[in-house]
Design a protein around this motif. Structure first.
Motif, short mmCIF file in Angstrom:
data_model
loop_
_atom_site.label_atom_id
_atom_site.label_comp_id
_atom_site.label_asym_id
_atom_site.label_seq_id
_atom_site.Cartn_x
_atom_site.Cartn_y
_atom_site.Cartn_z
N LEU A 29 -10.67 10.65 3.76
CA LEU A 29 -10.57 10.90 5.20
C LEU A 29 -11.59 11.98 5.55
N PRO A 30 -12.54 11.69 6.42
CA PRO A 30 -13.54 12.70 6.78
C PRO A 30 -12.87 13.96 7.34
N ARG A 31 -13.50 15.07 7.11
CA ARG A 31 -12.90 16.34 7.55
C ARG A 31 -12.71 16.40 9.06
N TRP A 32 -13.61 15.75 9.79
CA TRP A 32 -13.50 15.81 11.25
C TRP A 32 -12.30 15.02 11.78
N LEU A 33 -11.64 14.25 10.88
CA LEU A 33 -10.42 13.53 11.28
C LEU A 33 -9.14 14.22 10.79
N HIS A 34 -9.29 15.41 10.21
CA HIS A 34 -8.11 16.10 9.67
C HIS A 34 -7.09 16.47 10.74
N ARG A 35 -7.56 16.59 11.97
CA ARG A 35 -6.64 17.00 13.05
C ARG A 35 -5.78 15.86 13.57
N LEU A 36 -5.98 14.68 13.05
CA LEU A 36 -5.13 13.56 13.45
C LEU A 36 -3.67 13.86 13.11
N PRO A 37 -2.72 13.32 13.89
CA PRO A 37 -1.30 13.51 13.55
C PRO A 37 -1.00 13.02 12.15
N ASP A 38 -0.15 13.75 11.43
CA ASP A 38 0.18 13.40 10.04
C ASP A 38 1.43 12.53 10.02
N LEU A 39 1.22 11.22 9.87
CA LEU A 39 2.34 10.28 9.81
C LEU A 39 2.41 9.63 8.43
N THR A 40 1.99 10.39 7.41
CA THR A 40 1.91 9.80 6.08
C THR A 40 3.28 9.57 5.49
N VAL B 100 0.84 -1.21 0.00
CA VAL B 100 0.00 0.00 0.00
C VAL B 100 0.87 1.26 0.00
N SER B 101 2.00 1.22 0.68
CA SER B 101 2.91 2.36 0.66
C SER B 101 3.39 2.64 -0.76
N ARG B 102 3.70 1.57 -1.48
CA ARG B 102 4.17 1.75 -2.86
C ARG B 102 3.05 2.26 -3.77
N ILE B 103 1.83 1.79 -3.55
CA ILE B 103 0.69 2.29 -4.32
C ILE B 103 0.46 3.77 -4.03
N ARG B 104 0.53 4.13 -2.76
CA ARG B 104 0.31 5.53 -2.39
C ARG B 104 1.42 6.43 -2.94
N GLU B 105 2.63 5.90 -2.91
CA GLU B 105 3.76 6.67 -3.45
C GLU B 105 3.54 6.96 -4.94
N ALA B 106 3.12 5.93 -5.68
CA ALA B 106 2.84 6.13 -7.11
C ALA B 106 1.69 7.11 -7.31
N ARG B 107 0.70 7.05 -6.44
CA ARG B 107 -0.44 7.99 -6.54
C ARG B 107 0.02 9.42 -6.29
N LEU B 108 0.90 9.61 -5.33
CA LEU B 108 1.42 10.94 -5.05
C LEU B 108 2.25 11.50 -6.20
N ARG B 109 2.84 10.60 -6.97
CA ARG B 109 3.67 11.03 -8.09
C ARG B 109 2.85 11.33 -9.34
N GLY B 110 1.53 11.29 -9.20
CA GLY B 110 0.69 11.76 -10.28
C GLY B 110 -0.02 10.69 -11.07
N ARG B 111 0.20 9.39 -10.79
CA ARG B 111 -0.51 8.34 -11.52
C ARG B 111 -1.95 8.28 -11.03
N ASP B 112 -2.87 7.87 -11.91
CA ASP B 112 -4.24 7.68 -11.44
C ASP B 112 -4.27 6.43 -10.57
N THR B 113 -5.36 6.26 -9.82
CA THR B 113 -5.42 5.19 -8.82
C THR B 113 -5.21 3.81 -9.42
N ARG B 114 -5.84 3.52 -10.55
CA ARG B 114 -5.72 2.19 -11.15
C ARG B 114 -4.29 1.92 -11.61
N GLU B 115 -3.65 2.90 -12.21
CA GLU B 115 -2.27 2.73 -12.64
C GLU B 115 -1.34 2.64 -11.43
N ALA B 116 -1.65 3.40 -10.37
CA ALA B 116 -0.85 3.32 -9.14
C ALA B 116 -0.94 1.93 -8.53
N ILE B 117 -2.14 1.34 -8.57
CA ILE B 117 -2.32 -0.02 -8.04
C ILE B 117 -1.46 -1.00 -8.84
#
Length: 747
Positions: free
Chosen positions: A715-726, A628-645
């Motif tokens: 991520l629901p907006r009410w959870l935005h205040r969670l610590p950012d460990l992304t 999942v980390s690798r999928i998310r990394e690809a998503r952050l680099r601009g690939r669409d979700t299916r290509e990131a998967i």
């Protein structure tokens, strides 16, 4: 585009280690040496029998300890007619009994030898009799001193070929067990290293690269063994905890280094310089290792909620080795890679090296590329088929029967003493493992106490719970009496347990329970199993809730996605359920049992389901976080979700496959042991990891994520205040931030 600041513990640790290479290596070596030295000096405190359980078993052990009673190791010689005509009253039988008494007494190793004609230890059919005695010295070391007695009994057997003369007892069983399986365990533990090394050689095609993960895993295990000695003075440890620690330590230690090393090599093969490749590996795979390691530690901590000393020892030992392996992977490994540079490719195997260079790491796996093409083309069909298959495999788990395995279930016919055990229980039901009533009174010789003891002895037999002989040993100075009650049922654990409950709920209240100030907890093998089951069942829900809730929170914080957290838990639970189903199918119903040498077991050992849940829930996060980390990394680099998967699954397929093969091979080694409990553990772990690395990560995960699409990152907006460990990103050019439903993905 400007550089993005690298952040996160793993990235900073890797960067520091790469810059201070010798210091990082030196600190690690010093830590391992100090841990081993201090642990050796402190010595290991093992779990005491009185601390093993709660309930009546614990109370009985505490009374014996408080009274200072040192119970000797009790042994029994079964003398039995081979034919139907010889009786215990015959002259030849009496002569054999006399010869046994003389032989064992003549060794000088025993005390309190009793004749069956004095204790009425003759079976109902008159064909069997018991000579009973105690071994001198500490019961804990009796197995080391039992050999002369066994030899003496074997000598009498040779003189009386018409009779069966066999010894059984705690010390003789332990000796046979040690002789038969001591080397078995050692061989399994030692086999794990060459097996892992061989698989890594195939995966990397180079000796140095293959040795690094094994070396890191071994040093992590060595350090943890030392730490176990220190920690054991607060939380006692055990040999079982040590074996589990070795198993888990080798699996995760190799896996973590494998993840890190493969990413560093991948980046170098993509044309990046050594420093940049190492920096990217630290920020990506290093971060995945930290997330995975913390998740595994949390899962292992679940065992601390059982209240069972053995489980607490296993949980703490596993937690420590995972933490040490995780720290070593993100600190000393970057330093070693920086020191070695291109030399990490030394000892290259020609054929494997050519194949790896020809295909290249970045091209991913051809097999998984083909699988992913089909999965992503029809994600709904893939989910229905894969989930349906796993649910079908898991279905038998609904009828799971758990129990502590009896001696014949545990070892089958592989030990001669098992046959003695069965013959003993046939002739004297429960005689091999009698219940023991520990009676404490203000005055054990008071008339009302003596009457209550006599009434208990009579009623235990009259109630049908025991056929006798019921033996009472008085310890006048301590005001304690030890009452031995063979339970009807013998090796039939269900029947023996019902008779134990009859003693506890009917016979005791009507006799000893009527005397004020008398305590009479009932202990013994059957009672211990019963109390263990009750305590374990009571801890299932707290452990389950703790592991699931904390794993969910860690995934939520690590990926800042409610969807990822929920699907992670659901997929892990599915893989655990499938492993349960396989265990029940093979070991309880016997389908394919002959393939693993498990005929006739008929049950799952009591402690295994909870143990497997905790271990598997933690270990399965290895692959999940990495993919999942690798999928998310690809998503952050601009690939669409299916290509990131597609990119994330295919590019991690090689390392996940290698890691899974290592885990399956190591666990399968334990599946080859003769003990059924160890066999069940090995088969269960190996099957679950295999399912997890193939069906779950290769089919279900990408199919579910493809169906969810952009909702994966919600991520629901009410959870935005969670610590950012992304995800920590390497200092590479990144496509502009992508807005997702609910929240922007930040770096």
């Amino acid at each position: 585009m400007g550089k993005t600041q690298v952040r996160g513990l793993a990235a900073r640790a890797g960067g520091w280690s790469a810059r201070h290479r010798w210091a990082a290596v030196g600190i690690w070596v010093l830590f391992v040496v100090l841990a081993m030295g201090l642990g050796s000096a402190a010595g290991r405190v093992d779990v005491d029998e009185s601390d093993q359980l709660g309930g009546e078993t614990h109370t009985a052990a505490q009374i014996i300890d408080d009274a200072g009673i040192k119970e000797p190791a009790a042994e029994t010689v079964l003398i039995q007619a081979r034919g139907g005509t010889v009786r215990a009253t015959s002259g030849g039988f009496r002569a054999a009994v006399a010869d046994v008494i003389e032989a064992v007494d003549g060794t000088g190793e025993v005390t309190g030898v009793t004749s069956p004609y004095d204790t009425h230890a003759v079976s109902r059919d008159g064909r069997s009799a018991l000579v009973q005695f105690d071994l001198r010295g500490d019961a804990k070391t009796a197995a080391d001193r039992i050999e002369p007695v066994l030899s003496a009994v074997a000598g009498v057997q040779k003189q009386h070929g018409g009779l069966r003369i066999e010894e059984i007892g705690g010390a003789s069983m332990q000796k046979q067990y040690k002789d038969a399986f001591g080397d078995d365990f050692q061989q399994a533990e030692y086999s794990a290293v060459p097996v892992a090394l061989g698989i890594l050689l195939i995966a990397f095609g180079a000796l140095v690269a293959a040795l690094l993960p094994v070396a890191l895993a071994i040093t992590a295990i060595m350090a943890t063994m030392g730490l176990m000695g220190l920690v054991s003075h607060l939380q006692p440890m055990s040999d079982t905890a040590n074996s589990v620690m070795l198993l888990v330590g080798m699996a995760v230690g190799v896996d973590y280094c494998l993840f890190y090393l493969r990413r560093e090599r991948e980046e170098r093969e993509a044309g990046r310089d050594a420093a940049t490749a190492l920096r990217i590996a630290a920020a990506t795979s290093g971060r995945a290792i930290v997330v995975s390691g913390v998740t595994v530690c949390v899962a292992m901590a679940g065992m601390l909620f059982t209240g069972l000393a053995e489980f607490e020892a296993m949980g703490l030992a596993s937690l420590m080795v995972v933490a040490v392996a995780m720290v070593g992977s993100v600190t000393v490994l970057p330093a070693l890679l920086s020191l070695l540079g291109e030399r990490v490719e030394k000892g290259r195997l020609p054929f494997l090296g050519r194949r790896r260079r020809r295909h290249g790491t970045n091209d991913g796996s051809r097999f998984w590329t083909a699988v992913l093409r089909g999965v992503l083309a029809r994600p709904l069909v893939s989910v229905v088929v894969a989930a349906g298959a796993l649910l079908a495999i898991a279905a038998p788990a609904l009828g799971m029967k758990t129990q502590q395995l009896t001696l014949d279930q545990e070892f089958g016919d592989s030990l001669p003493i098992v046959q003695t055990y069965n013959r003993m229980n046939d002739a004297f039901p429960g005689g091999s493992e009698p219940a023991q009533v520990v009676v404490r009174a203000r005055d054990i010789n008071a008339p009302e106490v003596r009457r209550a003891l006599a009434d208990f002895k009579r009623e235990a037999i009259a109630s049908g719970a025991s056929r006798g002989p019921v033996d009472i040993k008085l310890h006048d100075a301590q005001n304690v009496a030890l009452v031995s009650v063979p339970l009807v049922g013998g090796s039939d654990m269900d029947k023996a347990t019902r008779n134990l409950e009859k003693l506890r709920d009917e016979v005791r209240p009507a006799t000893l329970g009527k005397v004020d100030g008398v305590q009479a907890p009932i202990t013994g093998q059957v009672a211990g199993n019963h109390d263990f089951n009750d305590q374990l069942m009571g801890s299932v829900m707290p452990v389950f809730a703790f592991v699931v809730v904390f794993a969910f929170l860690l995934m939520l914080l690590s990926f800042r996605s409610l969807t990822i957290a929920i699907t992670s838990i659901a997929l892990n639970l599915l893989s655990v359920a499938a492993a349960y189903g396989i265990l029940v199918t093979v070991f309880q119903h016997g389908w394919g049992a002959s393939l693993v040498g498990a005929e006739g077991v008929g049950a799952i050992v009591t402690w295994l389901p909870l143990f497997l849940f905790v271990i598997l829930f933690g270990l399965s996060m290895d692959y999940h976080v990495f993919v999942v980390s690798r999928i998310r990394e690809a998503r952050l680099r601009g690939r669409d979700t299916r290509e990131a998967i597609r990119h994330g699954v295919v590019t991690t397929a090689g390392v996940v496959t290698s890691a899974a093969v290592i885990m399956v091979a190591v666990f399968a080694i334990f599946g080859t042991l003769s003990m059924q409990s160890m066999k069940q553990m090995g088969v269960g772990l190996a099957a679950a990891v295999l399912i997890d690395a193939t069906v779950i990560r290769g089919v279900l995960l990408p199919a579910v994520m493809a169906l969810l699409g952009e909702r994966n990152w919600y991520l629901p907006r009410w959870l935005h205040r969670l610590p950012d460990l992304t995800h920590d990103e390497a200092p590479e050019a990144i496509a502009g931030p992508v807005r997702e439903e609910g929240e922007r993905l930040t770096v």
